[in-house]
Design a protein around this motif. Structure first.
Motif, PDB file in Angstrom:
ATOM      1  N   TYR A   1       0.845  -1.190   0.000  1.00  0.00           N
ATOM      2  CA  TYR A   1       0.000   0.000   0.000  1.00  0.00           C
ATOM      3  C   TYR A   1       0.882   1.242   0.000  1.00  0.00           C
ATOM      4  O   TYR A   1       2.048   1.209   0.379  1.00  0.00           O
TER       5      TYR A   1
ATOM      6  N   ILE B   1      -2.416   3.554   6.468  1.00  0.00           N
ATOM      7  CA  ILE B   1      -3.861   3.335   6.451  1.00  0.00           C
ATOM      8  C   ILE B   1      -4.315   3.429   5.002  1.00  0.00           C
ATOM      9  O   ILE B   1      -4.576   4.504   4.476  1.00  0.00           O
ATOM     10  N   PRO B   2      -4.376   2.288   4.328  1.00  0.00           N
ATOM     11  CA  PRO B   2      -4.723   2.327   2.904  1.00  0.00           C
ATOM     12  C   PRO B   2      -6.182   2.691   2.697  1.00  0.00           C
ATOM     13  O   PRO B   2      -7.006   2.539   3.596  1.00  0.00           O
ATOM     14  N   THR B   3      -6.499   3.172   1.492  1.00  0.00           N
ATOM     15  CA  THR B   3      -7.893   3.471   1.161  1.00  0.00           C
ATOM     16  C   THR B   3      -8.670   2.158   1.043  1.00  0.00           C
ATOM     17  O   THR B   3      -8.091   1.097   0.836  1.00  0.00           O
ATOM     18  N   GLU B   4     -10.006   2.246   1.143  1.00  0.00           N
ATOM     19  CA  GLU B   4     -10.841   1.045   0.996  1.00  0.00           C
ATOM     20  C   GLU B   4     -10.644   0.432  -0.385  1.00  0.00           C
ATOM     21  O   GLU B   4     -10.605  -0.787  -0.518  1.00  0.00           O
TER      22      GLU B   4
ATOM     23  N   VAL C   1      -7.502  -1.618  -0.412  1.00  0.00           N
ATOM     24  CA  VAL C   1      -7.688  -2.872   0.327  1.00  0.00           C
ATOM     25  C   VAL C   1      -8.474  -3.869  -0.519  1.00  0.00           C
ATOM     26  O   VAL C   1      -8.119  -5.050  -0.614  1.00  0.00           O
ATOM     27  N   GLU C   2      -9.528  -3.383  -1.176  1.00  0.00           N
ATOM     28  CA  GLU C   2     -10.342  -4.268  -2.029  1.00  0.00           C
ATOM     29  C   GLU C   2      -9.520  -4.856  -3.169  1.00  0.00           C
ATOM     30  O   GLU C   2      -9.654  -6.031  -3.496  1.00  0.00           O
TER      31      GLU C   2
ATOM     32  N   PHE D   1      -6.228  -5.301  -3.351  1.00  0.00           N
ATOM     33  CA  PHE D   1      -5.250  -6.276  -2.844  1.00  0.00           C
ATOM     34  C   PHE D   1      -5.962  -7.568  -2.451  1.00  0.00           C
ATOM     35  O   PHE D   1      -5.479  -8.679  -2.740  1.00  0.00           O
ATOM     36  N   ASN D   2      -7.109  -7.438  -1.818  1.00  0.00           N
ATOM     37  CA  ASN D   2      -7.914  -8.593  -1.405  1.00  0.00           C
ATOM     38  C   ASN D   2      -8.295  -9.436  -2.626  1.00  0.00           C
ATOM     39  O   ASN D   2      -8.162 -10.661  -2.621  1.00  0.00           O
TER      40      ASN D   2
ATOM     41  N   SER E   1       1.700  -0.492   7.209  1.00  0.00           N
ATOM     42  CA  SER E   1       1.655  -0.704   8.650  1.00  0.00           C
ATOM     43  C   SER E   1       1.812  -2.198   8.879  1.00  0.00           C
ATOM     44  O   SER E   1       0.979  -2.989   8.439  1.00  0.00           O
TER      45      SER E   1
ATOM     46  N   GLU F   1       1.382  -3.948  11.504  1.00  0.00           N
ATOM     47  CA  GLU F   1       0.256  -4.483  12.277  1.00  0.00           C
ATOM     48  C   GLU F   1      -0.969  -4.719  11.386  1.00  0.00           C
ATOM     49  O   GLU F   1      -1.670  -5.714  11.545  1.00  0.00           O
ATOM     50  N   ARG F   2      -1.229  -3.781  10.495  1.00  0.00           N
ATOM     51  CA  ARG F   2      -2.418  -3.912   9.648  1.00  0.00           C
ATOM     52  C   ARG F   2      -2.216  -5.005   8.603  1.00  0.00           C
ATOM     53  O   ARG F   2      -3.126  -5.781   8.305  1.00  0.00           O
TER      54      ARG F   2
ATOM     55  N   PHE G   1      -2.912  -8.727   9.566  1.00  0.00           N
ATOM     56  CA  PHE G   1      -4.250  -9.227   9.889  1.00  0.00           C
ATOM     57  C   PHE G   1      -4.564 -10.516   9.128  1.00  0.00           C
ATOM     58  O   PHE G   1      -4.525 -10.548   7.902  1.00  0.00           O
TER      59      PHE G   1
ATOM     60  N   GLU H   1      -4.256   0.385  15.177  1.00  0.00           N
ATOM     61  CA  GLU H   1      -3.426  -0.807  15.003  1.00  0.00           C
ATOM     62  C   GLU H   1      -3.625  -1.764  16.170  1.00  0.00           C
ATOM     63  O   GLU H   1      -3.667  -2.980  15.996  1.00  0.00           O
TER      64      GLU H   1
ATOM     65  N   ASN I   1      -7.178  -9.725  15.520  1.00  0.00           N
ATOM     66  CA  ASN I   1      -6.369 -10.732  14.820  1.00  0.00           C
ATOM     67  C   ASN I   1      -5.984 -11.861  15.776  1.00  0.00           C
ATOM     68  O   ASN I   1      -6.114 -13.042  15.453  1.00  0.00           O
TER      69      ASN I   1
ATOM     70  N   ARG J   1     -13.029  -2.997   4.592  1.00  0.00           N
ATOM     71  CA  ARG J   1     -11.841  -3.347   5.378  1.00  0.00           C
ATOM     72  C   ARG J   1     -12.042  -4.674   6.098  1.00  0.00           C
ATOM     73  O   ARG J   1     -11.140  -5.498   6.189  1.00  0.00           O
TER      74      ARG J   1
ATOM     75  N   PHE K   1     -11.361  -8.014   4.200  1.00  0.00           N
ATOM     76  CA  PHE K   1     -10.028  -8.417   3.746  1.00  0.00           C
ATOM     77  C   PHE K   1      -9.722  -9.859   4.149  1.00  0.00           C
ATOM     78  O   PHE K   1      -9.736 -10.212   5.325  1.00  0.00           O
TER      79      PHE K   1
END
Lengths: 386, 386
Positions: free
Chosen positions: A50, A54-57, A60-61, A63-64, A87, A89-90, A93, B57, B64, B90, B93
């Protein structure tokens, strides 16, 4: 075993105000096609998935969608590390849950690196992943106060990895700024100053292949088997002349037998056009790709509102500039070589002054000079260390 | 088959400026223990996992950790829907990748609901999930312009679900504001106004059990098998007297044979203390839980800086207020019953005026009145619909 090395996707990024999400979705579809065509067994993404922690929705979609397809439909193994833009941590997930499907995503990790063994038919590969990590964090892991620079942190991690190495081919995946690399405008330029972020390519010499992420130009770092794949797309005008794509490797009978640089079709290219305004306007009628992101360098007599004028022809124009010296009208690509050893020898004061010069501050009165000296002294005494 | 129904975790939430992340981590560990003890086969989380669409986070790490444990160690099935506080995109994901491990997370879904069949030994259960959804979105799905309120949207979705129903027990999981529910301060109060967000409990009468999320008070909605589990913790002073925990169900031979309300131990409680200042100070020495989140209602003569004074005794004090009328010094819990049918009959103008009254605006000059009327007219003409 065929391995596809890519990195620096920066999903959600903009270029001069234009959202690139459609371009990213397009090129990722091409990448999916290539994974099939090239019969890839292992996909490696070396960080900066990303563009922001904090990526945009939409990012995230996207990449998902991509990883769901690769993992559930193509059923190939995938290795992903976080970069300095992500991030940890993010990114982490669900990562434990993904492992049973051979999807390995590593963000934050307690040891600073993580190992996984990938098996394809009778070929075995030990993969060591080093997501982007700050020296302060490695200092804690190592319980070693002398670790201050990225190079020292990498030295520690590589040593720990060397202790785990077996007699099988090894793939190192890292997100780091390797000294001597060509830098583009789309990377953080300040990191160049001082060299504290640089690591030596020497660390990577004992791996079968090192898949790097961070620099946006595709390049080998002193050896054919230590490489940046470069970014997914051109993320600055300075990258207009770079070829973007991925690196395809093959490991056979425990040997690296092939390294190939491959291109990907894009929805819109980033181009620099240079010429007299009337020439540019005249030749535009023959331009089949007017929706490309073009940056225009105008020769001749300055005219007002050139960008606005040309936007009628090139709707995604990035900007324009006047070329004073016609002789230099060719290359926009601006690259800086960083002399690693030289920066390593610099004092904190020198680095700080270099920084101030970099941001355009060079004249100081007595009080300011005193204040700078105090700060430098405090830095040298370690007051600001995390 | 044993089913644990929980909802409204709001991971990352604060209470009067205190981060509750430690309290949330603590109570989730207790929940993990209970899942083992109660031999739960299916865990249901009915929305509002996170407190914000972009969770912190720490909140992501906590969630998680929890789902990794439940899925990989306990290997039970889990159903999760997004609530109005979550970002569907989000939350989604990795969801396709989780399915093979019987973890079903549903955020955005094309039909507005999603079905999954859960099997435990010889017991089969069809689960229908309705994550929080705006009427405008259901309007698109249904291609029906008459859908404007949440109740109409829910009616459409339930009808679609009814068409898919089989002769096996059915579990409906939804995040919605059911009319007649007791509302706490920690829910969005404005949603009460006008009633457009309310749905009738009647929609849920044909399911074996309906696991609801949204309201923070644990409560049955007109029938024993239509329930809010309530929030994980007390998220406002108004919830001080509520019991928090989860609902445990059992389905045996296709019948719902048990519904039990269960409590969870917490790290710190939310309490309201009422009394004269000197009484409160005197009794504090016997208080074994001084680190609870206490809100203090003081009787007697007003004294300055009471909260600051009491903070020496109760470090996590939430605030204080003077009780004017000593007779009313007992209950702080403030609840509002919303008369569903009444709100449904209101005109837009009435609802708008109710809103203005709600925010304390009741007097308008001629120009303002004209402006309000224009806006109301535009609303009625559908100008502001998404």
């Amino acid at each position: 075993m065929k391995i596809l090395h890519t990195s620096d996707w920066h999903l959600g990024r903009s270029l001069h105000g234009y959202s690139l999400i459609e371009d990213q979705a397009y090129v990722l579809e091409r990448l999916l096609e290539k994974i099939r065509e090239d019969q890839v067994d292992l996909l490696v993404i070396a960080g900066d998935i990303y563009d922001k922690s904090i990526p945009t929705e939409a990012a995230v979609e996207l990449f998902n969608h991509f990883i769901s397809k690769v993992t559930l439909e193509y059923k190939i193994s995938t290795i992903i590390i976080s970069g300095n833009h992500d991030s940890g941590e993010r990114i982490d997930f669900g990562s434990k849950l993904f492992e049973s499907q051979h999807l390995y995503i590593v963000g934050k990790c307690p040891k600073g690196y993580q190992k996984v063994t990938v098996k394809v038919q009778d070929e075995e590969l030990d993969v060591f992943m080093i997501p982007y990590i700050e020296p302060a964090h490695v200092r804690e892991i190592a319980e070693d106060d002398t670790i201050k620079r990225h190079d020292e942190a990498m030295a520690y991690l590589i040593k720990a990895i060397e202790n785990e190495k077996r007699e099988v081919p090894t793939l190192l995946v890292a997100h780091a700024f390797v000294a001597g690399g060509d830098v583009s405008d789309s990377e953080r330029r300040l990191s160049v100053v001082g060299g504290a972020e640089l690591v030596s390519a020497q660390h990577f010499k004992n791996f079968t292949y090192t898949a790097l992420g961070h620099l946006h130009k595709r390049q080998a770092m002193g050896a054919e088997n230590i490489r940046y794949s470069g970014s997914l797309l051109k993320y600055s005008v300075s990258e207009a002349n770079q070829k973007k794509g991925y690196v395809l490797l093959e490991i056979k009978k425990q040997k690296l037998v092939a390294i190939e640089e491959k291109e990907l079709a894009t929805k819109r290219n980033v181009r620099v056009l240079t010429g007299l305004l009337e020439e540019l306007i005249a030749s535009a009628s023959l331009d089949a790709h007017k929706d490309d992101y073009v940056f225009v360098r105008i020769k001749g007599v300055p005219v007002a509102d050139v960008t606005a004028t040309l936007r009628h022809i090139y709707p995604n124009i990035l900007g324009s500039e006047w070329v004073k010296d016609e002789a230099s009208g060719e290359a926009v690509e601006e690259q800086k070589q960083v002399d690693f050893m030289a920066t390593k020898e610099k004092t904190v004061t020198e680095v700080f002054m270099e920084f101030l010069d970099f941001i355009g501050e060079t004249e100081f009165d007595e009080e300011e000079t005193k204040y700078i000296k105090e700060i430098v002294q405090e830095i040298e005494e370690g007051k600001y260390e995390a």
